[in-house]
Design a protein around this motif. Structure first.
Motif, PDB file in Angstrom:
ATOM      1  N   ARG A  72       0.928  -1.147  -0.113  1.00  0.00           N
ATOM      2  CA  ARG A  72      -0.157  -0.045  -0.035  1.00  0.00           C
ATOM      3  C   ARG A  72       0.936   1.281  -0.042  1.00  0.00           C
ATOM      4  O   ARG A  72       0.586   2.248  -0.931  1.00  0.00           O
ATOM      5  CB  ARG A  72      -0.864   0.122   1.341  1.00  0.00           C
ATOM      6  CG  ARG A  72      -1.985   0.976   1.124  1.00  0.00           C
ATOM      7  CD  ARG A  72      -2.761   1.053   2.375  1.00  0.00           C
ATOM      8  NE  ARG A  72      -3.306  -0.362   2.544  1.00  0.00           N
ATOM      9  CZ  ARG A  72      -3.927  -0.844   3.473  1.00  0.00           C
ATOM     10  NH1 ARG A  72      -4.236  -0.015   4.719  1.00  0.00           N
ATOM     11  NH2 ARG A  72      -4.511  -2.007   3.634  1.00  0.00           N
TER      12      ARG A  72
ATOM     13  N   ARG B  70       2.346   1.554  -3.416  1.00  0.00           N
ATOM     14  CA  ARG B  70       1.408   2.398  -4.419  1.00  0.00           C
ATOM     15  C   ARG B  70       1.107   3.817  -4.206  1.00  0.00           C
ATOM     16  O   ARG B  70       1.106   4.743  -5.041  1.00  0.00           O
ATOM     17  CB  ARG B  70       0.069   1.298  -4.354  1.00  0.00           C
ATOM     18  CG  ARG B  70      -0.872   1.953  -5.462  1.00  0.00           C
ATOM     19  CD  ARG B  70      -2.167   0.959  -5.282  1.00  0.00           C
ATOM     20  NE  ARG B  70      -2.024  -0.378  -6.044  1.00  0.00           N
ATOM     21  CZ  ARG B  70      -1.885  -1.356  -5.107  1.00  0.00           C
ATOM     22  NH1 ARG B  70      -1.947  -1.541  -3.831  1.00  0.00           N
ATOM     23  NH2 ARG B  70      -1.590  -2.613  -5.714  1.00  0.00           N
ATOM     24  N   GLU B  71       1.028   4.192  -2.791  1.00  0.00           N
ATOM     25  CA  GLU B  71       0.659   5.460  -2.538  1.00  0.00           C
ATOM     26  C   GLU B  71       2.007   6.293  -3.042  1.00  0.00           C
ATOM     27  O   GLU B  71       1.708   7.714  -3.666  1.00  0.00           O
ATOM     28  CB  GLU B  71       0.460   5.661  -1.108  1.00  0.00           C
ATOM     29  CG  GLU B  71      -1.050   5.160  -0.377  1.00  0.00           C
ATOM     30  CD  GLU B  71      -2.198   5.769  -1.160  1.00  0.00           C
ATOM     31  OE1 GLU B  71      -1.805   6.850  -1.450  1.00  0.00           O
ATOM     32  OE2 GLU B  71      -3.004   5.229  -1.451  1.00  0.00           O
TER      33      GLU B  71
END
Length: 522
Positions: free
Chosen positions: A473, A476-477
């Protein structure tokens, strides 16, 4: 003697149509004349029921207490002439055919009776037209009754529709072209007051038309939507802003269906407008909140990188310098000890090894905290250096393949991609159980692409949706803040491939959310 069976002659059957009921009211003093008239109707297939009156009081009671199909009147009664009879029918508000039947009615009297409201006038000496005249008036009375019922039904339906539309939160409307070519309202429900701040009548009568209310920037999209709806006969579905008299802006959603008018000359749209200002503002707030979170995330990343740089500088300058000084002191110590030179040299060599390991560790930690090679030599060199360090530390071979024409992204892009690369190798060492890793750095048009493939055990789709999968996560951020993407896919014959894409020159705006620009793209 004949043995033939006798044949029975078929019985004759005369089937007559049923008699038609007819309720008749006679204003006539002569019982014989009434009987004669009844006989004519019976002979014509009717089954009349009747009442005969000869006084005004009797007429009033008959009209009040019974329903009649036709009234036949001899207007020569004293005190009960044609005008009086017709006036009583009007007073009762009855749609009752009144036919004058008299033996002594003169032409001018018949004309006067017809003008007063009589439906026809006949002579008792010539009754050939009596039945046709009554049947004609019965048909016309039935037609008038059906028309009244239809009008009453229409009025009731309009009242129900009005009550329904006036209680709908949206504005029910009918829109069409004005004589000047613009678009205007032909009908608006009462909810128009809540949306526009003007009554429905004022909006309908306004010569400025509907386009007057639209915000200038939103007019082209509305006109385009109307043109497409008219051309393809499709539903008109449009979102935009209107400007009120107070200069306040409101967002509306307009949805309507097109159809031609009854004469086929014009097209109109009928539908509903909804006030969506609240939801648009909530969406704008959400976008601004997301932008603020993204800005905060970037700020935290910058703070973390600055902190790493400070720590790396301290480790390199202070601890590294101290270790180098220790090595010099140890070398001097080894040269001065003479009592047991061999033993002293052995300890000195051991200390030398420890110090060299410490210096190497300081260098590796420094590179991981703040890869100076990234600034000095570029992204490809930093990836190759970290791959070598990873192989030495974990024993997993890491093959690095870079294009000959090395891309030169901005430093923020290179740093973000390098940090994601570090995180990816950490995940492989922890979870993949891989034996080899292949890394490819390349450029595809204006995009920088980094592929990391391992031959480990692979992954399951649900692993990507785990609540605590912060590694993927966060990767991806971090790429998303630069306009990049991350794709996780299986690597053949087994393993995982991670494809990272970032633009070489990401567009960064000082104002992450520009309401004016945003509204024009909705």
């Amino acid at each position: 003697m004949s043995n033939a069976n006798p044949q029975t002659a078929p019985a004759s059957c005369t089937c007559q149509p049923p008699l038609k009921p007819l309720r008749m009211l006679f204003v006539d003093p002569s019982a014989s004349d009434v009987a004669k008239l009844l006989g004519i109707f019976i002979a014509s297939g009717y089954q009349p029921s009747h009442q005969q009156v000869a006084t005004l009081e009797g007429l009033e009671r008959a009209l009040e207490h019974a329903h009649w199909d036709v009234l036949l009147c001899d207007p020569i009664l004293p005190g009960l002439d044609a005008n009086t009879v017709l006036q009583q029918v009007r007073n009762q508000q009855l749609d009752l055919p009144v036919i004058m039947v008299s033996a002594g009615l003169r032409g001018e009297e018949a004309i006067a009776a017809m003008r007063a409201g009589a439906h026809d006038s006949l002579s008792k000496n010539s009754l050939d037209r009596l039945v046709p005249a009554v049947e004609r008036e019965l048909r016309e009375a039935a037609n008038r009754n059906e028309k009244r019922l239809a009008e009453q039904t229409l009025k009731t339906n309009e009242e129900r529709l009005r009550a329904l539309t006036d209680n709908i939160p949206g504005v029910v409307f009918r829109m069409g072209y004005l004589p000047g070519g613009g678009l205007g309202f032909q009908y608006l429900s009462e909810a128009a007051w809540m949306l526009f701040g003007s009554t429905a009548d004022e909006l309908i009568k306004s010569p400025q038309g509907w386009l007057h209310w639209l915000v200038k920037e939103d007019k082209p999209s509305f006109l385009e939507a109307v043109a497409n709806s008219a051309m393809h006969r499709t539903t008109l579905n449009w979102e935009g802003r209107i400007r009120l008299i107070t200069n306040e802006h409101k967002w509306i959603n307009l949805r309507s269906s097109p159809r031609n008018t009854e004469d086929g000359r014009q097209m109109i749209w009928e539908g509903v407008m909804w006030n969506i200002t609240h939801s648009k503002r909530a969406e704008l707030d959400l976008r601004e909140s997301r932008a603020q979170l993204a800005a905060l995330s970037n700020h935290l990343q910058n703070i973390k990188e600055e902190e790493r740089e400070r720590i790396a500088r301290d480790v390199h300058d202070v601890l590294g310098g101290t270790l180098v000084a220790m090595r010099f002191e140890n070398a001097m110590l080894g040269g001065r000890i003479t009592s047991d030179p061999a033993r002293a040299r052995k300890h000195s060599d051991s200390l030398e090894v420890l110090i060299n390991d410490a210096i190497a560790t300081v260098g590796r930690v420094t590179r991981e905290l703040r890869p100076g090679i990234l600034k000095d030599f570029g992204l490809a060199a930093a990836i190759e250096s970290h791959g070598q360090d990873f192989t030495q530390r974990t024993g997993i071979p890491c093959e690095i393949l870079c294009v000959d024409d090395e891309p030169s992204p901005e430093y923020a892009t290179a740093l973000a991609l390098f940090r994601v690369f570090q995180e990816a190798l950490t995940n492989v060492s922890k979870h993949a159980q891989a034996k080899t890793i292949q890394v490819r750095l390349m450029q595809e048009e204006d995009w920088l692409v980094l592929e990391i493939a391992d031959d480990g055990k692979g992954f399951a789709a649900e692993d990507l949706r785990k609540p605590r999968s912060f590694g993927l996560r966060g990767m991806r951020e971090r790429l998303g803040s630069l306009g990049g993407t991350m794709e996780v896919s299986p690597a053949l014959p087994h393993g995982t491939r991670l494809t990272l894409r970032v633009p070489l020159k990401p567009e960064v705006s000082d104002d992450p959310i520009n309401p004016a620009a945003w509204s024009s793209t909705l």
